[in-house]
Design a protein around this motif. Sequence first.
Motif, short mmCIF file in Angstrom:
data_model
loop_
_atom_site.label_atom_id
_atom_site.label_comp_id
_atom_site.label_asym_id
_atom_site.label_seq_id
_atom_site.Cartn_x
_atom_site.Cartn_y
_atom_site.Cartn_z
N ARG A 94 0.66 -0.96 -0.17
CA ARG A 94 0.07 -0.41 -0.03
C ARG A 94 0.94 1.32 -0.30
N GLY A 95 2.21 1.43 1.08
CA GLY A 95 2.64 2.60 0.43
C GLY A 95 3.34 2.86 -0.87
N ILE A 96 3.78 1.65 -1.14
CA ILE A 96 4.46 1.90 -2.62
C ILE A 96 2.81 1.96 -3.38
N PHE A 97 1.42 1.76 -3.90
CA PHE A 97 1.46 2.33 -4.30
C PHE A 97 0.94 3.88 -4.20
N SER A 98 0.82 4.40 -3.18
CA SER A 98 0.26 5.34 -2.83
C SER A 98 1.57 6.74 -2.79
N SER A 99 2.83 6.06 -2.94
CA SER A 99 3.89 6.83 -3.82
C SER A 99 3.67 7.16 -4.53
N LEU A 100 3.08 6.41 -5.23
CA LEU A 100 3.09 5.78 -6.87
C LEU A 100 1.94 6.63 -8.14
N HIS A 101 1.00 7.01 -6.55
CA HIS A 101 -0.34 7.68 -7.29
C HIS A 101 0.52 9.06 -7.07
N PHE A 102 1.37 9.29 -5.93
CA PHE A 102 1.45 11.19 -6.13
C PHE A 102 2.69 11.20 -6.88
N ALA A 103 3.25 10.30 -7.36
CA ALA A 103 4.26 10.99 -8.63
C ALA A 103 3.63 10.51 -9.78
N PHE A 133 -1.74 6.73 -13.97
CA PHE A 133 -2.33 6.66 -12.70
C PHE A 133 -3.91 6.12 -12.28
N VAL A 134 -4.80 6.51 -13.34
CA VAL A 134 -6.19 5.85 -13.22
C VAL A 134 -5.81 3.63 -12.92
N PHE A 135 -5.11 3.58 -13.37
CA PHE A 135 -4.74 2.08 -13.05
C PHE A 135 -4.10 1.85 -11.47
N LEU A 136 -3.12 2.67 -11.70
CA LEU A 136 -2.14 2.93 -10.08
C LEU A 136 -3.93 2.59 -8.86
N VAL A 137 -4.43 3.62 -9.23
CA VAL A 137 -5.77 3.92 -8.34
C VAL A 137 -6.64 2.40 -8.24
N THR A 138 -6.85 2.29 -9.15
CA THR A 138 -7.64 0.99 -9.59
C THR A 138 -7.32 -0.16 -8.76
N LEU A 139 -6.23 -0.42 -8.93
CA LEU A 139 -5.43 -1.69 -8.61
C LEU A 139 -5.19 -1.44 -6.96
N TYR A 140 -5.08 -0.35 -6.68
CA TYR A 140 -4.52 -0.54 -5.35
C TYR A 140 -5.83 -0.95 -4.05
N PRO A 141 -6.96 -1.44 -3.92
CA PRO A 141 -8.83 -2.14 -3.89
C PRO A 141 -8.03 -3.40 -3.35
#
Length: 292
Positions: A168-177, A208-216
Amino acid sequence: VDKMIFFIKPVIYPMLLNLIAIVACTVPYFLASAKETIHKDFPFISDSGRQGVAAALFSLFFTLYAFIFFIILTLRFEQIKAVYSNRSHKCLHAVNTVTYCIGMLACAGVWLLANFREKTAPEELMKVHNAGSVIGFALGTIYFLLQTIFSFFWKEVPGRTLVVNICRGIFSSLHFAFLAAFMVLLQNYTNTFDMTMRKNAAIMEWIFVFLVTLYPLTFIPEFYKANFKCTVDFSGSDREAHGNNPRLVLHESGVATNRHRGSDEQNSRLIEIEETQELLADDITSDDNMLL
């Protein structure tokens, strides 16, 4: 039928969300490309929803996307609430509620950008589309960041592991980037109208959209330990007193098993979670089961 009971397996919704995201992004794109109404070289996602059948499908799929996201947010909220229902953790309850509200606003933003689009709405209403994009992208990123941070403190959630929290931390970092890169490139394109900037901004948006979708998907190990039962009651002894409104009860129960192996024996510990939340006011009287 006096009462209907829906048994909900929350683990299916993150997977369903990813399936809908793939369909929502690709089907309108291919339809619009076939009719040559968009640039085939990495257009913005919303460019697919400008006109015709592609526009209708874009609205349909992304509205459904927002709805499934809302279900996931609600299930996550109820899961955390149930785990700490019998403990005096007012701070955790407040954090859970605030996080849930932010996620709800992000869902509303997705709905706005799906239904107010270029060439399907008057020019003045395009501000609504842009506002929906900002709300959906920004608040969605904040929601997942809060989930990441507080996952390290919600230690009693069944299925929680350090590996999941790190993911989750990795995903959140990628979201912001990628969100920051998208905003910078989009601003540069607005100032210079450089098509290379536009292409790069579109690439950042898709990623970004697919990274957000992968997080759940990171919720699956914890959702796997939980089951939800939604009861809709259409009867009740005090129905006349409260009107004809049915009552909906959401019941969350989950079991987590922690096994410790010794040299001669194996010990098991079961953590049982139960919570019933009344959303309207009536009584449950009969049992009719339906699988959701």
